[in-house]
Scaffold this active site. Sequence first.
Site, mmCIF file in Angstrom:
data_model
loop_
_atom_site.group_PDB
_atom_site.id
_atom_site.type_symbol
_atom_site.label_atom_id
_atom_site.label_comp_id
_atom_site.label_asym_id
_atom_site.label_seq_id
_atom_site.Cartn_x
_atom_site.Cartn_y
_atom_site.Cartn_z
ATOM 1 N N SER A 1 0.860 -1.187 0.000
ATOM 2 C CA SER A 1 0.000 0.000 0.000
ATOM 3 C C SER A 1 0.898 1.239 0.000
ATOM 4 C CB SER A 1 -0.876 -0.051 1.264
ATOM 5 O OG SER A 1 -1.700 1.081 1.367
ATOM 6 N N LYS B 1 -1.166 -0.940 -4.373
ATOM 7 C CA LYS B 1 -2.377 -0.191 -3.992
ATOM 8 C C LYS B 1 -1.982 1.261 -3.773
ATOM 9 C CE LYS B 1 -4.913 0.057 0.399
ATOM 10 N NZ LYS B 1 -5.616 -0.750 1.425
ATOM 11 N N LYS C 1 -3.270 5.100 -2.575
ATOM 12 C CA LYS C 1 -4.284 5.895 -1.895
ATOM 13 C C LYS C 1 -4.679 7.040 -2.824
ATOM 14 C CE LYS C 1 -4.251 3.781 2.136
ATOM 15 N NZ LYS C 1 -5.459 3.209 2.766
ATOM 16 N N ASP D 1 -7.416 2.977 -3.185
ATOM 17 C CA ASP D 1 -8.150 3.003 -1.917
ATOM 18 C C ASP D 1 -8.470 4.460 -1.585
ATOM 19 O OD1 ASP D 1 -9.229 2.677 0.600
ATOM 20 O OD2 ASP D 1 -7.427 1.805 1.515
ATOM 21 N N GLU E 1 -11.287 0.557 -3.551
ATOM 22 C CA GLU E 1 -11.587 0.244 -2.150
ATOM 23 C C GLU E 1 -12.258 1.424 -1.450
ATOM 24 O OE1 GLU E 1 -8.108 -1.306 -0.164
ATOM 25 O OE2 GLU E 1 -8.920 -0.942 1.831
ATOM 26 N N ASP F 1 -14.060 -1.782 2.845
ATOM 27 C CA ASP F 1 -13.148 -1.864 3.982
ATOM 28 C C ASP F 1 -13.925 -1.325 5.194
ATOM 29 O OD1 ASP F 1 -11.208 -1.354 5.928
ATOM 30 O OD2 ASP F 1 -9.784 -0.363 4.619
ATOM 31 N N LYS G 1 -10.245 -6.816 7.716
ATOM 32 C CA LYS G 1 -9.227 -6.484 8.722
ATOM 33 C C LYS G 1 -9.733 -7.017 10.046
ATOM 34 C CE LYS G 1 -7.595 -2.243 6.617
ATOM 35 N NZ LYS G 1 -7.399 -0.797 6.764
ATOM 36 N N GLY H 1 -4.526 -4.395 6.297
ATOM 37 C CA GLY H 1 -3.652 -4.131 7.444
ATOM 38 C C GLY H 1 -3.854 -2.731 7.974
HETATM 39 O O1 OSB Z 1 -7.492 1.829 4.507
HETATM 40 O O2 OSB Z 1 -6.468 0.028 4.216
HETATM 41 C C1 OSB Z 1 -6.555 1.126 4.773
HETATM 42 C C2 OSB Z 1 -3.480 1.631 6.961
HETATM 43 C C3 OSB Z 1 -4.014 2.307 8.037
HETATM 44 C C4 OSB Z 1 -5.351 2.637 8.004
HETATM 45 C C5 OSB Z 1 -6.139 2.272 6.915
HETATM 46 C C6 OSB Z 1 -5.594 1.576 5.851
HETATM 47 C C7 OSB Z 1 -4.249 1.296 5.857
HETATM 48 C C8 OSB Z 1 -3.575 0.630 4.754
HETATM 49 C C9 OSB Z 1 -2.412 -0.154 5.223
HETATM 50 O O3 OSB Z 1 -3.832 0.791 3.580
HETATM 51 C C10 OSB Z 1 -1.864 -1.256 4.664
HETATM 52 C C11 OSB Z 1 -0.831 -2.016 5.437
HETATM 53 O O4 OSB Z 1 -0.971 -2.270 6.653
HETATM 54 O O5 OSB Z 1 0.125 -2.371 4.783
HETATM 55 MG MG MG Z 2 -8.663 0.700 3.102
#
Ligand code: OSB
Ligand code: MG
Length: 382
Positions: free
Chosen positions: A146, A172, A174, A199, A224, A249, A273, A301
Amino acid sequence: MKSITIKSIELYPIALYMVEPLKTSFGVEPFKAAVIVEVVTESGISGWGEASVELKPGYGPEDIVTGLHMLRYHISPRLVNQTIESPVEVPRLIHAVRGNHHAKAGAEAAIWDAFAKTNDMRLADLFSHYAPDGHQTTNTVTVGVSIGIQPSVEDTVAIIQKRLNEGYGRIKLKIQPTWDVELIRGIRQALPDIVLMVDANSAYTLDDVDHLKQLDEFNLLMMEQPLPHNDILLHSKLKPQVKTPICLDESITTAHDLQLALDIDAIGILNLKPARVGGYSESLKIYAICAEHELPLWVGGMMESGVGRAANIAFASLPAVNLPCDLSATSRYFDPDITEPPFKLTDDSQINVPDGAGIGVKVDRERLTEAVARYNEKTPFK
Ligand code: OSB
Ligand code: MG
């Protein structure tokens, strides 16, 4: 299986600096905050779990101080002195505490680890035991990485390139409303064939449908959580209007939420998660629903330390987890982590489940103590 009796519960609020921070549509955290939970049994076994609460209540409603408070005054007192015949009993013991999923998940995870260690089993095998018949662990997890919001398309391409060179097979990114179509167009020009997804962390509304449709031309694996965290209904209205599969999510916090999302056709893929849904018992219920409905599933995660990630890796080795997970190598997150040995990426973008009992990695108590001192020094909540 042997039961466990919980003698005491220790809580360690920690701060770990990230190798590469993760800027999302709701901001960036200065360090990874979490509460590490140690459950000590009558027979002297320590089980470890992570309440992956952050500093800001941006992703979820909790923060590290509420997490610590709920664990100390409401969750631990309901667990200490209890004899537990099976870890799936834990949600019932703490049911009177409403919400607070990350805090509950941390305590439950420590109990799962203690239970697995008491029975000299890997956590992955213990999860298999509670999964539907025939769902044995696969011993490996296919993973991706990510990447946070970067200042420019060029910077983003450079980081993606670095991650591809390290062996990650799924990227992935953001996104947010001011940083999406132009970004993805730029990435696709440079890297037309990589497995790519986005995401949004709830940054859009249904008024953005026409805007989000523009992402359809880029062959994304999924989009996402585009719409608000608590709105499954709105996702059911968006889903038929875009070609990119919708992954939820934030919106799915219970097995019941998932059942609802399936009933009204609001979901194409699930990011599960365990922290968000309150722990592994609820995760197993959700897993069974995904398996029954053949809903594509992966494990997400929270930038967990090795404690939280080890358990998520064990869970993600179940066979119905069939898309790359946000469970990257230790080197993507922390240097050093509080656990040993580090998780490494294989040549085919996988992480192996460790061999040892329970979570299979060891907590380095010296580094844990340092991480607590760092938290006490750096916390904005004094
Ligand atoms: O939205 O998936 C999410 C990390 C913290 C809070 C929200 C998210 C995330 C990630 C992390 O995208 C991914 C990782 O732990 O590698
Ligand atoms: Mg997410």
